[in-house]
Motif scaffolding. Structure first.
Motif, PDB file in Angstrom:
ATOM      1  N   TYR A  84       0.836  -1.211   0.000  1.00 30.39           N
ATOM      2  CA  TYR A  84       0.000   0.000   0.000  1.00 30.39           C
ATOM      3  C   TYR A  84       0.859   1.244   0.000  1.00 30.39           C
ATOM      4  O   TYR A  84       1.807   1.381   0.788  1.00 30.39           O
ATOM      5  N   PHE A  85       0.523   2.170  -0.893  1.00 31.80           N
ATOM      6  CA  PHE A  85       1.085   3.504  -0.825  1.00 31.80           C
ATOM      7  C   PHE A  85       0.008   4.483  -1.240  1.00 31.80           C
ATOM      8  O   PHE A  85      -0.687   4.290  -2.250  1.00 31.80           O
ATOM      9  N   GLY A  86      -0.144   5.528  -0.460  1.00 30.73           N
ATOM     10  CA  GLY A  86      -1.167   6.533  -0.716  1.00 30.73           C
ATOM     11  C   GLY A  86      -1.349   7.369   0.529  1.00 30.73           C
ATOM     12  O   GLY A  86      -0.444   7.446   1.374  1.00 30.73           O
ATOM     13  N   PRO A  87      -2.508   8.014   0.673  1.00 30.13           N
ATOM     14  CA  PRO A  87      -2.756   8.824   1.864  1.00 30.13           C
ATOM     15  C   PRO A  87      -2.508   8.025   3.145  1.00 30.13           C
ATOM     16  O   PRO A  87      -2.907   6.866   3.248  1.00 30.13           O
ATOM     17  N   ALA A  88      -1.856   8.649   4.095  1.00 30.67           N
ATOM     18  CA  ALA A  88      -1.579   7.976   5.364  1.00 30.67           C
ATOM     19  C   ALA A  88      -2.899   7.625   6.052  1.00 30.67           C
ATOM     20  O   ALA A  88      -3.858   8.399   6.004  1.00 30.67           O
ATOM     21  N   PRO A  89      -2.971   6.467   6.672  1.00 30.14           N
ATOM     22  CA  PRO A  89      -4.213   6.082   7.348  1.00 30.14           C
ATOM     23  C   PRO A  89      -4.405   6.843   8.658  1.00 30.14           C
ATOM     24  O   PRO A  89      -3.483   7.495   9.161  1.00 30.14           O
ATOM     25  N   VAL A  90      -5.606   6.760   9.184  1.00 27.74           N
ATOM     26  CA  VAL A  90      -5.886   7.284  10.518  1.00 27.74           C
ATOM     27  C   VAL A  90      -6.023   6.079  11.451  1.00 27.74           C
ATOM     28  O   VAL A  90      -6.385   4.989  11.013  1.00 27.74           O
ATOM     29  N   PRO A  91      -5.715   6.234  12.735  1.00 26.05           N
ATOM     30  CA  PRO A  91      -5.903   5.114  13.667  1.00 26.05           C
ATOM     31  C   PRO A  91      -7.374   4.726  13.753  1.00 26.05           C
ATOM     32  O   PRO A  91      -8.261   5.577  13.612  1.00 26.05           O
ATOM     33  N   ILE A  92      -7.650   3.465  13.986  1.00 29.73           N
ATOM     34  CA  ILE A  92      -9.031   2.994  14.054  1.00 29.73           C
ATOM     35  C   ILE A  92      -9.809   3.709  15.152  1.00 29.73           C
ATOM     36  O   ILE A  92     -11.005   3.991  15.000  1.00 29.73           O
ATOM     37  N   GLU A  93      -9.138   4.039  16.258  1.00 28.03           N
ATOM     38  CA  GLU A  93      -9.827   4.743  17.346  1.00 28.03           C
ATOM     39  C   GLU A  93     -10.327   6.110  16.880  1.00 28.03           C
ATOM     40  O   GLU A  93     -11.441   6.530  17.215  1.00 28.03           O
ATOM     41  N   THR A  94      -9.507   6.803  16.087  1.00 26.18           N
ATOM     42  CA  THR A  94      -9.899   8.107  15.558  1.00 26.18           C
ATOM     43  C   THR A  94     -11.070   7.962  14.599  1.00 26.18           C
ATOM     44  O   THR A  94     -12.002   8.771  14.591  1.00 26.18           O
ATOM     45  N   PHE A  95     -11.017   6.936  13.762  1.00 24.23           N
ATOM     46  CA  PHE A  95     -12.100   6.674  12.810  1.00 24.23           C
ATOM     47  C   PHE A  95     -13.414   6.413  13.546  1.00 24.23           C
ATOM     48  O   PHE A  95     -14.455   6.983  13.210  1.00 24.23           O
ATOM     49  N   CYS A  96     -13.375   5.553  14.561  1.00 24.75           N
ATOM     50  CA  CYS A  96     -14.590   5.225  15.324  1.00 24.75           C
ATOM     51  C   CYS A  96     -15.165   6.464  16.007  1.00 24.75           C
ATOM     52  O   CYS A  96     -16.386   6.670  16.007  1.00 24.75           O
ATOM     53  N   ASN A  97     -14.291   7.288  16.587  1.00 25.25           N
ATOM     54  CA  ASN A  97     -14.757   8.510  17.254  1.00 25.25           C
ATOM     55  C   ASN A  97     -15.441   9.445  16.265  1.00 25.25           C
ATOM     56  O   ASN A  97     -16.457  10.080  16.584  1.00 25.25           O
ATOM     57  N   GLN A  98     -14.886   9.549  15.061  1.00 27.83           N
ATOM     58  CA  GLN A  98     -15.478  10.428  14.055  1.00 27.83           C
ATOM     59  C   GLN A  98     -16.837   9.910  13.597  1.00 27.83           C
ATOM     60  O   GLN A  98     -17.779  10.686  13.392  1.00 27.83           O
ATOM     61  N   VAL A  99     -16.966   8.593  13.442  1.00 28.56           N
ATOM     62  CA  VAL A  99     -18.256   8.004  13.055  1.00 28.56           C
ATOM     63  C   VAL A  99     -19.317   8.353  14.099  1.00 28.56           C
ATOM     64  O   VAL A  99     -20.460   8.703  13.758  1.00 28.56           O
ATOM     65  N   LEU A 100     -18.954   8.275  15.372  1.00 29.11           N
ATOM     66  CA  LEU A 100     -19.907   8.569  16.443  1.00 29.11           C
ATOM     67  C   LEU A 100     -20.256  10.053  16.511  1.00 29.11           C
ATOM     68  O   LEU A 100     -21.356  10.414  16.938  1.00 29.11           O
ATOM     69  N   LYS A 101     -19.338  10.919  16.084  1.00 33.24           N
ATOM     70  CA  LYS A 101     -19.595  12.364  16.106  1.00 33.24           C
ATOM     71  C   LYS A 101     -20.568  12.795  15.020  1.00 33.24           C
ATOM     72  O   LYS A 101     -21.201  13.842  15.139  1.00 33.24           O
ATOM     73  N   GLN A 102     -20.654  12.039  13.939  1.00 33.60           N
ATOM     74  CA  GLN A 102     -21.452  12.458  12.789  1.00 33.60           C
ATOM     75  C   GLN A 102     -22.546  11.434  12.464  1.00 33.60           C
ATOM     76  O   GLN A 102     -22.795  11.101  11.315  1.00 33.60           O
ATOM     77  N   LYS A 103     -23.213  10.948  13.526  1.00 33.10           N
ATOM     78  CA  LYS A 103     -24.248   9.934  13.368  1.00 33.10           C
ATOM     79  C   LYS A 103     -25.350  10.403  12.417  1.00 33.10           C
ATOM     80  O   LYS A 103     -25.735  11.581  12.417  1.00 33.10           O
TER      81      LYS A 103
END
Length: 377
Positions: free
Chosen positions: A89-108
């Motif tokens: 894989y090469f491309g945009p750097a990933p975000v940690p899964i914890e950050t992803f989960c928090n963002q999903v919960l913020k924008q329900k």
């Protein structure tokens, strides 16, 4: 970034090795990382003798800034090969899964209220019974699951598609996330619709850091539609055995949006297989996905799931699962007055006028053949 420095360094060196990147501005654009992070990676790679400067590059037209050009050393190429063996894989750097989960919960999806005016505006080009429109409102605002059922030709798919596009909020979707050392791609240009964001303008490079984390893409709430092609395997992580990273399943790409299963009951997977796969997510609002290594991750299950079918619910699911779908709305055949409104609208779209004579003749033929009225013929 929330990422391990060695992981970032591997990603950086892989870009130089596989994509022949040489300039810090190229690194920043490819990895979606700010200039200060790229500077730290360049310094770290130089200190470890992975890269070396090969002189200054020509300044871009209209720019007073001049960048240094970098190339891989022998040690850098060996490091790159080792990193490529772990994942290509090469491309945009990933975000940690914890950050992803928090963002999903913020924008329900349930956090955005749809009012009557928004409903009427969205459905203004569609003939729909007022009673059904009234019942759709609470179902949409629940942000959970909705079952639309009824005879074919009565607008179930059209209604579901309008529901998916009724939301106005902007959400943020990561290009990918990392969990248990594995990269999972989420953002998909074929299903996600980017919207202009303030992060795209007004930033003067070199004077201040970028104001937005470009690893995230500002998008409309996704609407993902699947039909008879849906198989049970499509609801799990898809591992690319050659590139050694994962593609998120469709329902994960639909997080914070709408996931429509059209013609439910006619998929490659049986209704019971699909429902058993989702009985926990729909109940607990949490989904579990497994890597090929056997490790599992937990993700929020926040999306409006719409099942659209012309079969009766009792033929598709048992009472236990029906209880998990709070909203079950039937689309029945239209009364004669609404059927005429549909007919008049279609005639007008073709530059014609529907007369009483023509309408009565059509109704007589329908009755003689004992056919049902429908919103679409």
């Amino acid at each position: 970034t929330g990422l391990d420095p060695v992981f970032l360094l591997q990603l950086f060196i892989k870009g130089m090795f596989a994509e022949n990147l040489e300039l810090p501005s190229q690194f920043g654009e490819a990895l979606c990382l700010p200039a200060n992070v790229i500077s730290q990676l360049v310094a770290e790679a130089t200190e470890r003798k992975f890269i070396e400067s090969s002189g200054a590059a020509e300044a871009a037209a209209g720019s007073a800034l001049q960048e240094m050009r970098y190339g891989l050393t022998k040690a850098g190429r060996e490091f790159a090969v080792e990193a490529m063996n772990q994942s290509q894989y090469f491309g945009p750097a990933p975000v940690p899964i914890e950050t992803f989960c928090n963002q999903v919960l913020k924008q329900k999806v349930g956090g955005e209220t749809v009012n009557r005016a928004m409903m009427e505006e969205a459905f203004k080009h569609v003939v729909i019974p007022d009673r059904l429109l009234t019942r759709l409102g609470p179902a949409i605002n629940s942000g959970t699951a909705l079952l639309l059922y009824g005879p074919a030709g009565n607008g179930k798919t059209t209604i579901a598609e309008i529901i998916g596009k009724i939301f106005k909020a902007v959400i943020y979707i990561p290009h990918c996330f990392v969990a248990e050392g594995q990269i999972v791609k989420v953002y998909d240009q074929t299903v996600h619709e980017p919207v202009p964001s303030l992060g795209d303008t007004g930033v003067v490079r070199g004077l201040r850091r970028e104001r937005f984390d470009k690893r995230w893409v500002a998008c409309s709430r996704p609407l993902i539609i699947t039909g008879g092609e849906l198989s049970i395997e499509m609801l799990d992580l898809k591992f690319n055995s050659l590139a050694k990273f994962y593609e998120a399943p469709l329902h994960i790409k639909a997080l914070n949006g709408t996931f429509l299963i059209d013609d439910f009951g006619r998929q490659r997977a049986s209704p019971s297989e699909i429902l058993n796969r989702w009985i926990v997510p729909l109940n607990s609002r949490i989904d579990f996905l497994s890597f090929h290594t056997g490790k599992a991750i937990e993700l929020p299950f926040d999306e409006l799931v719409i099942f659209s079918t012309n079969l009766h619910p009792n033929d598709l699911m048992d009472p236990a699962f029906q209880r998990r779908i709070a909203y079950k709305l039937e689309t029945v055949e239209p009364p004669v007055d609404l059927f005429r409104k549909v007919f008049e609208g279609m005639a007008a779209s073709k530059g014609m006028t529907l007369t009483d004579e023509v309408f009565n003749q059509v109704m007589r033929i329908i009755e003689e053949n004992e056919a049902q009225l429908a919103y679409s013929q």
